[in-house]
Design a protein around this motif. Structure first.
Motif, PDB file in Angstrom:
ATOM      1  N   ASP A   1       0.838  -1.200   0.000  1.00  0.00           N
ATOM      2  CA  ASP A   1       0.000   0.000   0.000  1.00  0.00           C
ATOM      3  C   ASP A   1       0.874   1.252   0.000  1.00  0.00           C
ATOM      4  N   TYR A   2       0.259   2.405  -0.200  1.00  0.00           N
ATOM      5  CA  TYR A   2       1.017   3.640  -0.379  1.00  0.00           C
ATOM      6  C   TYR A   2       1.783   4.036   0.882  1.00  0.00           C
ATOM      7  N   GLU A   3       1.157   3.943   2.051  1.00  0.00           N
ATOM      8  CA  GLU A   3       1.817   4.383   3.284  1.00  0.00           C
ATOM      9  C   GLU A   3       3.077   3.572   3.541  1.00  0.00           C
ATOM     10  N   TYR A   4       2.976   2.263   3.419  1.00  0.00           N
ATOM     11  CA  TYR A   4       4.139   1.396   3.629  1.00  0.00           C
ATOM     12  C   TYR A   4       5.216   1.673   2.588  1.00  0.00           C
ATOM     13  N   THR A   5       4.807   1.808   1.323  1.00  0.00           N
ATOM     14  CA  THR A   5       5.761   2.065   0.247  1.00  0.00           C
ATOM     15  C   THR A   5       6.503   3.373   0.468  1.00  0.00           C
ATOM     16  N   ALA A   6       5.777   4.422   0.835  1.00  0.00           N
ATOM     17  CA  ALA A   6       6.395   5.733   1.033  1.00  0.00           C
ATOM     18  C   ALA A   6       7.416   5.699   2.158  1.00  0.00           C
ATOM     19  N   ARG A   7       7.083   5.050   3.252  1.00  0.00           N
ATOM     20  CA  ARG A   7       8.009   4.992   4.388  1.00  0.00           C
ATOM     21  C   ARG A   7       9.258   4.172   4.047  1.00  0.00           C
TER      22      ARG A   7
ATOM     23  N   PRO B   1      -1.062  13.144   0.421  1.00  0.00           N
ATOM     24  CA  PRO B   1      -0.014  12.396   1.130  1.00  0.00           C
ATOM     25  C   PRO B   1      -0.551  11.301   2.039  1.00  0.00           C
ATOM     26  N   ASP B   2      -1.779  11.471   2.526  1.00  0.00           N
ATOM     27  CA  ASP B   2      -2.322  10.438   3.408  1.00  0.00           C
ATOM     28  C   ASP B   2      -3.026   9.321   2.649  1.00  0.00           C
ATOM     29  N   GLY B   3      -2.955   9.332   1.296  1.00  0.00           N
ATOM     30  CA  GLY B   3      -3.449   8.219   0.499  1.00  0.00           C
ATOM     31  C   GLY B   3      -4.838   8.365  -0.064  1.00  0.00           C
TER      32      GLY B   3
ATOM     33  N   CYS C   1      -2.893   3.637  -7.954  1.00  0.00           N
ATOM     34  CA  CYS C   1      -3.229   2.416  -7.231  1.00  0.00           C
ATOM     35  C   CYS C   1      -3.998   1.508  -8.178  1.00  0.00           C
TER      36      CYS C   1
END
Length: 298
Positions: free
Chosen positions: A22-28, A73-75, A90
């Protein structure tokens, strides 16, 4: 790794990131892994011409799934009909990627670490060129180096077995021909040779010669059994430096390839232990496969 990708980008290649995360995991993860190694003011997003998260591979290569653009930024996402360069998306599909890039087939190199989800489907469905990342390859190469003396000794024993076996088979054939019934023109058994047999070239084989031949055959069988007693345990030990139970990753037995190795040859144009190995080569490098030998080439 960062320099490897920067070299490719500066050489005019378009870089895409396609992940099931997911985006949050990928970004971090990408921020932690890349941002500190990039030029000042540059982030991991600047390296990629397109980013696709939650791609749902392997369906990504098989179906036209809905495409969403990540806009905050929060997806937060919104549905879109087509992907564009520079976007963060996505879902979607490989077909939409080709449309956005304006290229297809072997103009695309897809790099992944799964033989089926990445390499096989990209090759079968879209004819993309594929690069397979196999992290275990480095351990396999080290194990092969440690096991080379063992394999050399095993190959020598197998060569001896082939030589002895070939001699045994030829002597068995000669004995078979000598002991075969001889018939005259009327179809009756020819008993004019008495207590001797006749070789194929007409030379008679005496009883003493037959006994000597049988003794030689028995000795050769004994030699083969002794060789098998040595070869068997050595075959079981082959590959123990990589895995005590399964042996080498790419080999099955002494001469054959494993099923994984055959799949790699079938679906991966190139393979490596890590993407950063490309740093050893120019981004303009054209990789050519070595000459493949056939059985009749020997």
């Amino acid at each position: 790794m960062a320099q490897t990708l920067l070299d490719q980008k500066e050489a005019g290649k378009m870089l895409l990131l396609i992940t099931n995360s997911d985006y949050e995991y990928t970004a971090r993860m990408m921020s932690f892994a890349y941002d500190r190694f990039l030029p000042e003011g540059m982030t991991w997003r600047d390296m990629f011409d397109m980013v696709i998260v939650m791609s749902r591979k392997p369906e990504f290569f098989s179906y036209n799934m809905p495409l969403y653009e990540v806009v905050t930024p929060d997806g937060l996402m919104r549905p879109v009909l087509a992907a564009k360069l520079g976007g963060l998306y996505c879902g979607g599909s490989a077909r939409q990627v080709e449309a956005a890039l304006g290229v297809e087939g072997d103009d695309i190199l897809y790099v992944g670490d799964h033989i089926y989800t990445d390499a096989a489907l990209a090759k079968i469905n879209f004819r993309w060129r594929t690069a397979l990342v196999i992290r275990e390859l480095e351990a396999e190469i080290a194990a092969l180096a440690l096991g080379r003396p063992h394999r050399d000794e095993l190959k020598q024993l197998m060569t001896k077995k082939e030589i002895v076996g070939d001699l045994l088979n030829h002597l068995r054939l000669a004995r078979q021909r000598a002991l075969a019934p001889l018939y005259n023109n009327n179809g009756n058994t020819d008993s004019s040779h008495g207590n001797s047999s006749v070789l194929s070239d007409g030379e008679e084989l005496s009883v003493e010669d037959e006994e000597a031949l049988n003794e030689t055959l028995a000795q050769l069988l004994l030699v083969l059994e002794q060789l098998d007693d040595r070869i068997g345990p050595m075959l079981e030990q082959d590959g123990r430096h990589f895995n005590r139970r399964w042996g080498y990753l790419s080999r099955a037995g002494l001469h054959d390839k494993s099923q994984l190795c055959r799949q790699i040859e079938k679906y991966a144009d190139v393979y490596t232990s890590r993407v950063s190995n490309l740093l050893r080569y120019s981004p303009y490098m054209y990789f050519r496969s070595p000459t493949q030998s056939l059985a009749h080439d020997r």
